[in-house]
Design an enzyme around this catalytic site. Structure first.
Site, PDB file in Angstrom:
ATOM      1  N   GLN A 136      41.131  31.334  40.787  1.00 17.69           N
ATOM      2  CA  GLN A 136      40.089  32.228  40.285  1.00 17.69           C
ATOM      3  C   GLN A 136      39.848  32.008  38.799  1.00 17.69           C
ATOM      4  O   GLN A 136      40.773  32.139  37.996  1.00 17.69           O
ATOM      5  CB  GLN A 136      40.542  33.672  40.521  1.00 17.69           C
ATOM      6  N   GLU A 253      39.584  41.616  46.233  1.00 16.01           N
ATOM      7  CA  GLU A 253      40.879  41.421  45.604  1.00 16.01           C
ATOM      8  C   GLU A 253      41.674  42.729  45.592  1.00 16.01           C
ATOM      9  O   GLU A 253      42.827  42.759  45.985  1.00 16.01           O
ATOM     10  CB  GLU A 253      40.696  40.922  44.166  1.00 16.01           C
TER      11      GLU A 253
END
Lengths: 403, 356, 403, 356
Positions: A136, A253
Site C-alpha cells: 500500500q 482495511e
C-alpha cells in the site's frame, strides 16, 4: 414462540459441505494442520514449503481463498452461506486459508468496485491464486494521517505518468510485487487532485528501505519513487478520483483490521488458558489470584462483546449493502482490545513475558513480546484511533468540525 | 518537586548535567550495540562512582558520600530520564542491606568497596517470574547456600549478591557455586538467572526479622525513582513533539483532544512524583516507610504504564520506530513494573499494612 | 546523613502550644466534640446552638478561624507553623474550626490582596468573626463556564451603579448576607468590561430562587437583580479589573475545593473501614472479597498520592509565593477522586448504599447517597474539569489554543 | 441493532411510539409525585398488558402473546428510554420461572393471570444488599416458607412472589405470613424488604436443579435490556445537548475533546447493545444462555455506569438539576447495576462457566 423459524433449505448446502470435505481430504496436507497463512501477515517474507505451495495452488485453482469473489475473475463465486460452510469444514480439519495479504483484504474488493473490466481481468485472478503480493502506497513522511497533504507527484506524459516522491510505512514493501498508491496528479486541488494508481515494485526507479521497529522487526519500508513510469492503464477510476477510491479501500482495511475472525486468529489461545499455565490454580482449576481472574474475565467479556459487535456489523452491512460506517468503531475497539490483551498477557507471565531473545524463553513467549510491541502500531496505522474518533464524531454522530 | 536543600539541589543539577552531556540516550544505544559484558559502560560507572553516587546511602565512615535517600532518588531520576544503563539502583539496594543488617566487620569489609564502585552488588530474592517474597525455597546449610534466583538485575556485573534465603538475607560472593544464565529482556539490560549450588554464604544477622521487607521497601522506592525519571522524560518529549509536529495544517498541540489527554497525564505525573518523593522522604525520616513504599511503587507502576503507552501512541508512526527513543521507555517500563511488586502486589501489601 | 537537620526552635512554639491547649480547655464545649462546621458547608442553613455560637465567638475573637490572616483585620496573625500547631491541638480534642464558608475560603484572601484599606477594614473582620455569610455571583444562565460572556450589567449612576441581570448557581444564595459578583460595566470590551463588586443580598431588587438538585437538595439559587443600587465604594479594584480579580478568586476556590485537609474532612471515614463494616472479613480482618480489596487499595493509594500532591503544592507555593497554577490540577484530581470514592462506596454497600429516604437506612447511609449525587457537581462548579484541562494544557503546558 | 423479523420490528415500533406518546419521562415524574401504592400507574400497566406485553414470554396456550425474548427485550429497551415505571421486567421474570419450572396445574393457574396483567409477579432471591444466590437461608417446612428477602423489586404491586429457598424456588401468594417493609431507593421505584413468616408456599418442581440459575439468567438479560434503553437515551440526549448548547461562541459538539469522548461512548454503547442482544438471542435459541447472560449484564453494568456518569458531566450544571431528566438515569442505573449481579459478580460467574 409464535414466530416459526424459516424452513431450512438443507439439501444444496449439504451437498456443498460434502464437496468441501472431499476436497480437503484430497488436497489439504496433513503436515500443515494448525499452521498459519504466512502471506496474510505483513511481518515477514514467504518461504513456502512444497506442501504450502501445493495447498495454495489447490485452493487458488478453486478460487476458495476468496470464496465470495466472482468466479469470472478467479474467485470462488460462493454464497455467504457456502463460504461459512467452507470455513467450518476447514476449521474442523485445522486447515488455513493460504490466500491472503493486502490484495485480498483491501485492494481486491476495491478494484472489483472501481476497476475497469481490463484491470479486473488482469489483477484479480493472480490475487485469487495467491501469486501476487501487493503493498500500500499511502502514507508519506510528514503527512501521517493527513492524506490530503500528500506530495508524491505523477506527471502526465501522454501515455504514462512519471512518478516522483516518497512513501513511508509501506507494509511489506520489500517483499511486494506491486503497489496500489495514491499520488497527486493536480497540485491545485487538495482533495480532487489525487489519483489512485498501480505501480510495479520491480520498475526501475523504485527503491525500498526497511524501517526498524521497536519490536525489532522491519515489516514496513520507506519507498522512494524516482522517475518511475506508470502506464496510463494503471490508473484506477478517473484522474482525481483517488481520494474517493482511497477512502473506500481504507474502510476495507478497517473492517479487516478489526474483523472478528482474523482478530481472533491473531489472538491465539484464550487468555485464561495462558493464565492457567503460568499462575496457580486450585484443585477446581480456578485461578487462585482472584484479582487477576477478575481482570481476565473483564477482558474476555469485553472481547465477547466485541466479537458480537463485529458479527452484528457484518449482518447489518449485509442487510444494508456495502461496508458500514461502523468500520471505524470496529477498528478502534478491536485494536484497543488487542493491545489490552497483550499488556495483560505480560502481567500474567511477569518477567517471563518480557523476553527479547536467547535462552530461558519459549518461542511463544518470545513471539508474544514481539507481538505486544508490534501491536502498538495497530492503533496508528490504517488511520490512527484519533482519526477514527474524528470520523465517528463527525460522520457518524454528526458533531460539527472543531474549527 | 519536593523542597530541596542546597546540597540536594546541587546534586540534582550535577546529575542532570552529567546525564545530558555524558549519558544521553545515545549512550544507551551504544551499550545496546556494543554489548559490554557487564551490561553497562564501565567507564560511565566509574565516573558516577567518582561523583560519590555509588556510595550515596553508605555512611561516610565506610567511604560513602551519605547524601541520603532523597539525594539517591534525585540522581536515579535523572539517570532514568536517559535510560542510562548502570548498576546504581542494584548496588545501592545491596549496600543498604548491609547498612541495615550487616555486622561491623561485614560493613567494614564490603561497604567501602561498594562505595568506591570497585565492586557492584545486587539483590536476589525472587525465584519466579513474579515478585513474591513469601515464596523462597533457597536454603542455607553449614554456611553453604543453595537455590535459584530468577531475573536478577545487574547480575552480569555484580561481584556480590545479597540473597534471600528462607531464614534471612545472606551475602554471597560471585565465584565457586555461583552460575549465571543470562536472560535478555526487552530493556536490553543485564538480567540473569543465578544458580547457587552450595555457595559460601554469610548471614546478615542484624536489622531484625523484617530485614528483607525493609530492603525490599528500599528497592521499591528507588526503582520508583528511576521510573519517575522515565515518566517525566516521556511526558516532556511527547509534549515537545506535539508542539512541533504539524498535521492538517495545525500543530498537534493545538488539538483539544490531545490537550486534554496531556492534562490528564500531567495530573497523573504530579501524583507519581508526590508518591515517589514521599517514599524517599519516608526513608530519610524513617517514618512510615513500608506504606510509603507501596504507594510509591504502585503509583510508579500505574503512571509509567499509562505514560509509556500514551507516549508511544501520541508519537504516532515514528514512535514505533527504533530510530526514535520513546520505545526504550516502554520496553524498560514493563520490566520495572514487574520488579519488586506489581501494581496488584503493592495494593495487597498496602491493604495488609492498613489492616484490611 | 552528612546533612544535619536544622536545630529546632522549640521554645516559642511550645509556649504557643500551651496557649492553645489552655484556650481549648476553657472554650471548646465538650458537647461539640467531633461535630462539623455547618457554616463551611454550602448545603444548608445554619441553626446555631448556644454552644456552637459560643465556640464561634471564642474563636472569632482570637481571629483563629482565619489563623494566618493579619491581626489588624481581625485575623489570627499566626505563622504557618503556629497555625499548624493550632490545627494539631484542635484535632486532638476533636474541635472544628467554626469560621468558614466562601468568605473565608475565597473572598477574604482576594479582598486582602485587591481591596482598598476601607474595604478590608469593613469586610474582613466580620468574616474573621464568622458573622457574615458571603455568596458568589459569577455564573449566568447560558454562560456556564464561559465567564467572558456575562450579561449582568452595572450602569454607572454617579455615586452608585444600577445593577440588572441574572446569576445562577449562587451557592447558598438563600442564606447569604452579601454577594461578591462579577458584572459587566462596559459592553464594548468582553474581558476588560468586567468589574468585581459587592452586593448586599438584603437590598431591594435582589431576589433568590433555590434550584432543586438531583440530590434532592437546593444548595444553589438563581439570583435576580432588578435595579439594585450598589454604592461605588463597593467596587473592588478598578472598573474593568473584574476579570483579573475574579480569576484570582477562582484560584483560591480551586485550591480550597481540592485542598487536602478539607477534602479529607469531607470524605469522612476511610473506605476500608466502611468496607469492613459491610463486607465479610476473615479472622485476620482481611476482606474476603479480594477484588474489592484490590479496588479499595487502588483508591486509597491514589488518595495518598493526591494528599501528598496537595501538600507538595502548598510547600511549593509557599516557597514561590502565592497560589500556584497547580491549583487546576488539584481541583481536577481531588474532585475526580471524591466522585470515585462515592461510587465505590455504593458498590461496597450494594443496594443498602442507595437509600433515598425512609425506613431501613441509617443516617450515614442516607447522607452518603446525597453526597454521592451532590458530588457530581464538584467536577462542574468552580470551573468544570474540562475548563481545568484547558487551563492546564494552555497555561501550564503551553499547548496552543485549539482555534 | 440485531436483524429483526417483521413482527419484531412492528413490536419495537409500537413500543417506541407508545413510550414516546403515553409514557415519556413526564409520566415517571407524575408517578414520583403522586406515589401510587403499586409504585407505577395501574392504567399504564393495563394498557401495556392489553398490547400483550405482560405475557410476552408466556405461551399462547396459557394466554400469553409468546413473542419471545428478543421481543421482550425490545419492549423493555424502549420503556427504559423513558424510565417508565412498570412491573414488566419483574413479572416477565416471575412468569418465566413458572414456564420453566411449573407443573401443568401451576402454569394453568398462574400464567393466564400474569399474561393478562391481572396480577403482577416478582422474583425474590437475595437476602442481603448484594446479589449472591449462593447465600439463601430461607427454608420451607411442611409447605410453609420462612425467610426475609431484601430489596424485592416491584414488591408493592406484586400478588405473587417467586421465592428462592435453600432447596429450590417456591410460589408464594401475597397474604398471610407475608409482610412488606418499603425501601425507598434513589430510583423512586417500588422496592421492599419482604418477610415470609410461615407463608403458604408451593414448589416449582420442574426445570431441573439449576432452575434458579436459569431464572436469574433471564433476570440478568432482561434487566440488561432495560439498561440498554437507558444508556441509549442518555447517549442520544447528551449528543443532542452538545449539538445545541453554545459556549465560548461554539456549539459544544464542535469541541474535539468532547467529540472523542462521545466517540468512545459510542463504541461502548455498540458493545453493550451487542452483548444485550446476544443475551436475548441466546434465550430464544436456547444455546449458551448462562455465559451470554453474564456477558450481557457485565457489559450493561460497565457501559451504563460510564454513560450515566459522562451524561451528567457533559450536561454541565443543568445536568445536576432535578428539572432535567438526566439525573433519573443515573439514579436508576446504580440500582440496576447492583441487581442480579454486580460487574465483579458477573465476572466471577463468567470465569467459573469458562472453567478458570
Amino acid at each position: 414462540m409464535a414466530t416459526l423459524a424459516e424452513p431450512k433449505e438443507a439439501s444444496a448446502d449439504d451437498a456443498f459441505r460434502e464437496e468441501v470435505r472431499a476436497f480437503l481430504a484430497e488436497h489439504f496436507p496433513a503436515e500443515l494442520k494448525g499452521s498459519n497463512n504466512a502471506l496474510a501477515s505483513v511481518e515477514g517474507p514467504t518461504n513456502e514449503s512444497p506442501a504450502e505451495k501445493a495447498w495454495r495452488e489447490a485452493m487458488g485453482s478453486r478460487g476458495w481463498g476468496v470464496p465470495t469473489w466472482p468466479k469470472e475473475y478467479g474467485g470462488g463465486g460462493l454464497t455467504r452461506k457456502q463460504a461459512h460452510i467452507l470455513n467450518e469444514e476447514m476449521a474442523k480439519v485445522g486447515a488455513y486459508n493460504p490466500i491472503g495479504g493486502m490484495g485480498v483484504m483491501m485492494f481486491g474488493p476495491t478494484l472489483l468496485e472501481y476497476g475497469s473490466e481490463e484491470q479486473k481481468r488482469e489483477h484479480i485472478p493472480p490475487i485469487a491464486r495467491g501469486e501476487i503480493r501487493w503493498c500500500q502506497g499511502y502514507s508519506e513522511p510528514n503527512a501521517g494521517s493527513d492524506l490530503a497533504n500528500l506530495q508524491t507527484f505523477a506527471e502526465d506524459k501522454g501515455d504514462h505518468y512519471l512518478v516522483n516522491g516518497q512513501k513511508t510505512w509501506t507494509s511489506g514493501g520489500q517483499w511486494a510485487d506491486k503497489c496500489f498508491a495514491i499520488v497527486r496528479t493536480d497540485r491545485s486541488d487538495k482533495h480532487n487532485g489525487i489519483s489512485f494508481m498501480l505501480i510495479d515494485m520491480k520498475d526501475p526507479g523504485v527503491e525500498v528501505r526497511p524501517i526498524q521497529m521497536i519490536s525489532g522487526m522491519s515489516p514496513f519500508c520507506e519507498t522512494f519513487f524516482t522517475d518511475v513510469k506508470v502506464p496510463k492503464e494503471n490508473l484506477v477510476g478517473k484522474e482525481g478520483q483517488g481520494w474517493t477510491i482511497g477512502k473506500r479501500l481504507l474502510q476495507h482495511e478497517r473492517t479487516n483490521l478489526s474483523g472478528g475472525g482474523s482478530m481472533a486468529r491473531l489472538m491465539g489461545s484464550a487468555l485464561s488458558d495462558v493464565a492457567k499455565k503460568y499462575l496457580e490454580t486450585d484443585d477446581q482449576g480456578v485461578l487462585v489470584d482472584a484479582v487477576m481472574r477478575d481482570r481476565i474475565a473483564d477482558f474476555e467479556i469485553r472481547w465477547q462483546a466485541f466479537l458480537l459487535t463485529a458479527k452484528r456489523a457484518m449482518e447489518e452491512s449485509k442487510a444494508q449493502g456495502g461496508v458500514s460506517e461502523i468500520s471505524s468503531v470496529l477498528k478502534k475497539l478491536g485494536t484497543k482490545l488487542g493491545q489490552e490483551r497483550a499488556e495483560l498477557l505480560i502481567e500474567i507471565m511477569g518477567l517471563q513475558g518480557l523476553g527479547w531473545e536467547g535462552d530461558g524463553f519459549s518461542d511463544s513467549e518470545l513471539s508474544g513480546v514481539r507481538a505486544w510491541l508490534f501491536g502498538k502500531a495497530t492503533t496508528i496505522y490504517g488511520g490512527s484511533t484519533e482519526i477514527q474518533n474524528n470520523i465517528i464524531a463527525k460522520r457518524v454522530l454528526g458533531m460539527l468540525d472543531h474549527q | 518537586m519536593a523542597i530541596l536543600n542546597e546540597e540536594q539541589e546541587m546534586l540534582r543539577d550535577m546529575a542532570r548535567e552529567w546525564a545530558a552531556n555524558e549519558s544521553p540516550v545515545a549512550a544507551f544505544r551504544k551499550v545496546r550495540a556494543e554489548k559490554p559484558a557487564e551490561g553497562y559502560s564501565p567507564d560511565a560507572w566509574s565516573a558516577m562512582a567518582q561523583m560519590g553516587w555509588a556510595g550515596i546511602v553508605i555512611p561516610e565512615a565506610h567511604g560513602g558520600s551519605d547524601f541520603g535517600w532523597m539525594s539517591a532518588g534525585l540522581v536515579v531520576e535523572e539517570l532514568g530520564k536517559s535510560v542510562t544503563a548502570s548498576p546504581i539502583v542494584a548496588t545501592t539496594i545491596a549496600a543498604s542491606a548491609i547498612v541495615l543488617g550487616g555486622s561491623d566487620e561485614q560493613k567494614a569489609k564490603w561497604l567501602p568497596r561498594l562505595a568506591s564502585g570497585e565492586i557492584v552488588g545486587t539483590l536476589a530474592v525472587d525465584e519466579g517470574a513474579r515478585h513474591d517474597s513469601s515464596r523462597i525455597e533457597t536454603r542455607v546449610n553449614g554456611g553453604k547456600l543453595t537455590g535459584t534466583k530468577a531475573f536478577v538485575h545487574e547480575a552480569d556485573g555484580a561481584a556480590l549478591f545479597v540473597v534471600a534465603a528462607a531464614d534471612g538475607l545472606y551475602l554471597v560472593e560471585r565465584g565457586e557455586g555461583v552460575t549465571l544464565s543470562p536472560r535478555k529482556l526487552t530493556d536490553m539490560r543485564s538480567h540473569a538467572e543465578v544458580t547457587f549450588d552450595g555457595a559460601a554464604a554469610e548471614r546478615l544477622a542484624g536489622g531484625g526479622d523484617d530485614l528483607l521487607d525493609r530492603v525490599l521497601d528500599r528497592a521499591r522506592i528507588l526503582t520508583a525513582a528511576e521510573m519517575l525519571g522515565m515518566a517525566q522524560q516521556v511526558f516532556d518529549v511527547t509534549l515537545d513533539y506535539l508542539k512541533q509536529r504539524v498535521q492538517f495544517n495545525q500543530v498537534l498541540a493545538s488539538f483539544q483532544a490531545l490537550q486534554h489527554r496531556m492534562a490528564d497525564l500531567f495530573g497523573d505525573l504530579a501524583m507519581m512524583r508526590s508518591a515517589v518523593e514521599g517514599g524517599l522522604e519516608a526513608l530519610d525520616s524513617g517514618f512510615g516507610v513500608a506504606r510509603a513504599a507501596t504507594v510509591a511503587k504502585a503509583e510508579a507502576n500505574r503512571v509509567l504504564h499509562l505514560m509509556s503507552r500514551e507516549g508511544v501512541q501520541l508519537h504516532g508512526g515514528i514512535g514505533m520506530t527504533d530510530e526514535y527513543d520513546i520505545g526504550f521507555y516502554l520496553k524498560r517500563a514493563r520490566v520495572l513494573e514487574a520488579s519488586w511488586g506489581s501494581t496488584s502486589y503493592c495494593r495487597r501489601r498496602f491493604a495488609s499494612l492498613a489492616g484490611y
